[in-house]
Design a protein around this motif. Structure first.
Motif, PDB file in Angstrom:
ATOM      1  N   THR A   1       0.823  -1.206   0.000  1.00 24.53           N
ATOM      2  CA  THR A   1       0.000   0.000   0.000  1.00 24.53           C
ATOM      3  C   THR A   1       0.855   1.254   0.000  1.00 24.53           C
ATOM      4  O   THR A   1       0.586   2.219  -0.729  1.00 24.53           O
ATOM      5  N   ALA A   2       1.907   1.239   0.814  1.00 19.29           N
ATOM      6  CA  ALA A   2       2.807   2.399   0.879  1.00 19.29           C
ATOM      7  C   ALA A   2       3.467   2.655  -0.468  1.00 19.29           C
ATOM      8  O   ALA A   2       3.602   3.804  -0.907  1.00 19.29           O
ATOM      9  N   LEU A   3       3.868   1.592  -1.133  1.00 21.03           N
ATOM     10  CA  LEU A   3       4.519   1.733  -2.443  1.00 21.03           C
ATOM     11  C   LEU A   3       3.509   2.132  -3.511  1.00 21.03           C
ATOM     12  O   LEU A   3       3.793   2.957  -4.381  1.00 21.03           O
ATOM     13  N   ASP A   4       2.315   1.560  -3.441  1.00 21.34           N
ATOM     14  CA  ASP A   4       1.305   1.802  -4.462  1.00 21.34           C
ATOM     15  C   ASP A   4       0.764   3.220  -4.410  1.00 21.34           C
ATOM     16  O   ASP A   4       0.361   3.778  -5.438  1.00 21.34           O
ATOM     17  N   THR A   5       0.732   3.807  -3.223  1.00 22.04           N
ATOM     18  CA  THR A   5       0.189   5.159  -3.079  1.00 22.04           C
ATOM     19  C   THR A   5       1.269   6.238  -3.158  1.00 22.04           C
ATOM     20  O   THR A   5       0.950   7.422  -3.101  1.00 22.04           O
ATOM     21  N   HIS A   6       2.521   5.806  -3.291  1.00 24.13           N
ATOM     22  CA  HIS A   6       3.624   6.772  -3.366  1.00 24.13           C
ATOM     23  C   HIS A   6       3.560   7.530  -4.680  1.00 24.13           C
ATOM     24  O   HIS A   6       3.396   6.943  -5.754  1.00 24.13           O
ATOM     25  N   GLU A   7       3.692   8.821  -4.619  1.00 28.55           N
ATOM     26  CA  GLU A   7       3.670   9.646  -5.820  1.00 28.55           C
ATOM     27  C   GLU A   7       5.086   9.902  -6.302  1.00 28.55           C
ATOM     28  O   GLU A   7       5.982  10.184  -5.521  1.00 28.55           O
ATOM     29  N   GLY A   8       5.266   9.802  -7.605  1.00 31.72           N
ATOM     30  CA  GLY A   8       6.578  10.037  -8.179  1.00 31.72           C
ATOM     31  C   GLY A   8       7.421   8.782  -8.200  1.00 31.72           C
ATOM     32  O   GLY A   8       6.968   7.693  -7.840  1.00 31.72           O
ATOM     33  N   PRO A   9       8.684   8.929  -8.617  1.00 38.38           N
ATOM     34  CA  PRO A   9       9.568   7.769  -8.696  1.00 38.38           C
ATOM     35  C   PRO A   9       9.897   7.223  -7.314  1.00 38.38           C
ATOM     36  O   PRO A   9       9.846   7.949  -6.313  1.00 38.38           O
ATOM     37  N   LEU A  10      10.227   5.951  -7.270  1.00 38.79           N
ATOM     38  CA  LEU A  10      10.607   5.342  -5.998  1.00 38.79           C
ATOM     39  C   LEU A  10      11.935   5.920  -5.511  1.00 38.79           C
ATOM     40  O   LEU A  10      12.729   6.422  -6.300  1.00 38.79           O
ATOM     41  N   PRO A  11      12.174   5.854  -4.207  1.00 35.59           N
ATOM     42  CA  PRO A  11      13.427   6.394  -3.659  1.00 35.59           C
ATOM     43  C   PRO A  11      14.658   5.804  -4.336  1.00 35.59           C
ATOM     44  O   PRO A  11      14.669   4.632  -4.725  1.00 35.59           O
ATOM     45  N   ALA A  12      15.680   6.644  -4.444  1.00 34.44           N
ATOM     46  CA  ALA A  12      16.936   6.209  -5.063  1.00 34.44           C
ATOM     47  C   ALA A  12      18.067   6.144  -4.059  1.00 34.44           C
ATOM     48  O   ALA A  12      19.127   5.589  -4.346  1.00 34.44           O
ATOM     49  N   THR A  13      17.848   6.713  -2.875  1.00 29.41           N
ATOM     50  CA  THR A  13      18.886   6.718  -1.854  1.00 29.41           C
ATOM     51  C   THR A  13      18.315   6.181  -0.545  1.00 29.41           C
ATOM     52  O   THR A  13      17.097   6.132  -0.355  1.00 29.41           O
ATOM     53  N   GLU A  14      19.222   5.818   0.368  1.00 29.60           N
ATOM     54  CA  GLU A  14      18.781   5.316   1.666  1.00 29.60           C
ATOM     55  C   GLU A  14      18.006   6.379   2.426  1.00 29.60           C
ATOM     56  O   GLU A  14      17.010   6.072   3.092  1.00 29.60           O
ATOM     57  N   ASP A  15      18.431   7.631   2.334  1.00 27.83           N
ATOM     58  CA  ASP A  15      17.713   8.707   3.025  1.00 27.83           C
ATOM     59  C   ASP A  15      16.286   8.839   2.512  1.00 27.83           C
ATOM     60  O   ASP A  15      15.352   9.089   3.290  1.00 27.83           O
ATOM     61  N   GLU A  16      16.108   8.679   1.198  1.00 28.92           N
ATOM     62  CA  GLU A  16      14.770   8.781   0.634  1.00 28.92           C
ATOM     63  C   GLU A  16      13.891   7.610   1.077  1.00 28.92           C
ATOM     64  O   GLU A  16      12.705   7.782   1.361  1.00 28.92           O
ATOM     65  N   TRP A  17      14.473   6.424   1.151  1.00 25.59           N
ATOM     66  CA  TRP A  17      13.726   5.269   1.660  1.00 25.59           C
ATOM     67  C   TRP A  17      13.332   5.494   3.114  1.00 25.59           C
ATOM     68  O   TRP A  17      12.221   5.167   3.536  1.00 25.59           O
ATOM     69  N   ASP A  18      14.263   6.078   3.885  1.00 25.67           N
ATOM     70  CA  ASP A  18      13.975   6.337   5.297  1.00 25.67           C
ATOM     71  C   ASP A  18      12.815   7.314   5.454  1.00 25.67           C
ATOM     72  O   ASP A  18      11.955   7.131   6.333  1.00 25.67           O
ATOM     73  N   GLN A  19      12.767   8.337   4.622  1.00 25.42           N
ATOM     74  CA  GLN A  19      11.676   9.294   4.707  1.00 25.42           C
ATOM     75  C   GLN A  19      10.356   8.639   4.324  1.00 25.42           C
ATOM     76  O   GLN A  19       9.316   8.881   4.949  1.00 25.42           O
ATOM     77  N   MET A  20      10.397   7.795   3.307  1.00 26.32           N
ATOM     78  CA  MET A  20       9.190   7.078   2.903  1.00 26.32           C
ATOM     79  C   MET A  20       8.708   6.163   4.034  1.00 26.32           C
ATOM     80  O   MET A  20       7.504   6.032   4.278  1.00 26.32           O
ATOM     81  N   ALA A  21       9.658   5.549   4.722  1.00 23.38           N
ATOM     82  CA  ALA A  21       9.312   4.681   5.848  1.00 23.38           C
ATOM     83  C   ALA A  21       8.664   5.483   6.968  1.00 23.38           C
ATOM     84  O   ALA A  21       7.653   5.061   7.557  1.00 23.38           O
ATOM     85  N   LEU A  22       9.213   6.638   7.272  1.00 20.51           N
ATOM     86  CA  LEU A  22       8.631   7.484   8.321  1.00 20.51           C
ATOM     87  C   LEU A  22       7.213   7.905   7.960  1.00 20.51           C
ATOM     88  O   LEU A  22       6.321   7.927   8.816  1.00 20.51           O
ATOM     89  N   ASP A  23       6.996   8.220   6.695  1.00 18.15           N
ATOM     90  CA  ASP A  23       5.651   8.609   6.251  1.00 18.15           C
ATOM     91  C   ASP A  23       4.679   7.438   6.403  1.00 18.15           C
ATOM     92  O   ASP A  23       3.533   7.624   6.845  1.00 18.15           O
TER      93      ASP A  23
END
Length: 272
Positions: free
Chosen positions: A119-141
């Motif tokens: 669900t988190a991936l499916d509702t994410h807008e834009g390209p998927l994270p490319a860095t660990e920091d971006e993945w971490d922010q997505m996880a926090l959200d």
């Protein structure tokens, strides 16, 4: 030339059919093409995905089945053993009793986690994270959304493995070796890194959760992931019952509870 009677009912299936002389499964002759040539894990994957897994996918898939087969005297195992004590003439009942306990606390976490990540991936807008920091922010959200719903984050924490579930790094390593560490596993790892910030305390990523992430990365339907956990545990429960026959403990469990039951007045505090 033969014609089909339009009044004859038809029940289409891409799985199994049989005649008086043959059995077909997945479009193949069961006896001639599959028996002795296809392993059970490969067949289980094929039956659901409608495609044969690659060698790497099969390795990850069967690693999940091994990881979830047994976890000691969990409620599912105890339920199976005690049911077998009560009805030794009903092996199927004992196994079913154990499987019925596969819910949100045991085994069902595999599906819950897979769906949460999907669900988190499916509702994410834009390209998927490319860095660990971006993945971490997505996880926090994702954690924040789950908390807002008043729900626990599936895949975090374990009643026994407080300092880390030994299955988690191994399965992530296998998926990485096979080039199958996809977005579900990457997000799952980020949720582990962000658990302290997002939840308030550092919690380990549990084995049931990592199995859900790995299965989702294989492209298997997230709505069916609990079924794979139950498939794996079915083998473990059969082992539990076989051991119960060799070395019974269910009677001791029953007697321990029964002989130590203490009546309390329902209008008083039951705490001793």
């Amino acid at each position: 030339m033969t014609t089909t009677d339009p009044t004859t009912p038809r029940y289409p299936t891409s799985l199994g059919t049989s005649t008086a002389t043959e059995i077909n499964l997945l479009g193949h002759d069961l006896a001639g093409d599959l028996m002795g040539k296809v392993g059970f894990g490969e067949l289980a994957f094929w039956l659901v995905a409608m495609r044969r897994p690659s060698p790497g996918e099969l390795r990850v898939f069967e690693s999940v089945l091994v990881a979830l087969a047994d976890h000691g005297f969990t409620p599912t195992a105890i339920a199976a053993r005690v049911t077998y004590l009560s009805a030794p003439d009903s092996l199927q009942g004992a196994i079913a009793a154990g499987l019925l306990g596969g819910g949100s606390r045991f085994l069902g976490v595999t599906e819950d986690c897979g769906q949460f990540l999907h669900t988190a991936l499916d509702t994410h807008e834009g390209p998927l994270p490319a860095t660990e920091d971006e993945w971490d922010q997505m996880a926090l959200d994702a954690i924040a959304r789950q908390k807002k719903l008043g729900k626990h984050v599936p895949g975090l924490g374990h009643p026994n493995h407080k300092d880390g579930d030994p299955r988690t790094p191994v399965l992530i390593g296998i998926a990485t070796e096979e080039g199958l560490r996809g977005p579900h596993l990457q997000l799952f790892e980020a949720i582990g890194r962000m658990s302290e910030r997002g939840v308030g305390r550092a919690l380990p990523l549990n084995g049931a959760g990592v199995c859900g992430a790995a299965l989702a990365d294989l492209g298997l339907p997230v709505e069916l992931l609990r079924g794979f956990a139950l498939l794996a545990r079915c083998a473990g429960l059969l082992g539990q019952i076989a051991e119960e026959r060799r070395n019974p403990i269910a009677h001791d469990i029953y007697m321990s509870v029964d002989r130590n039951a203490v009546y309390v007045d329902p209008d008083t505090d039951p705490t001793p």
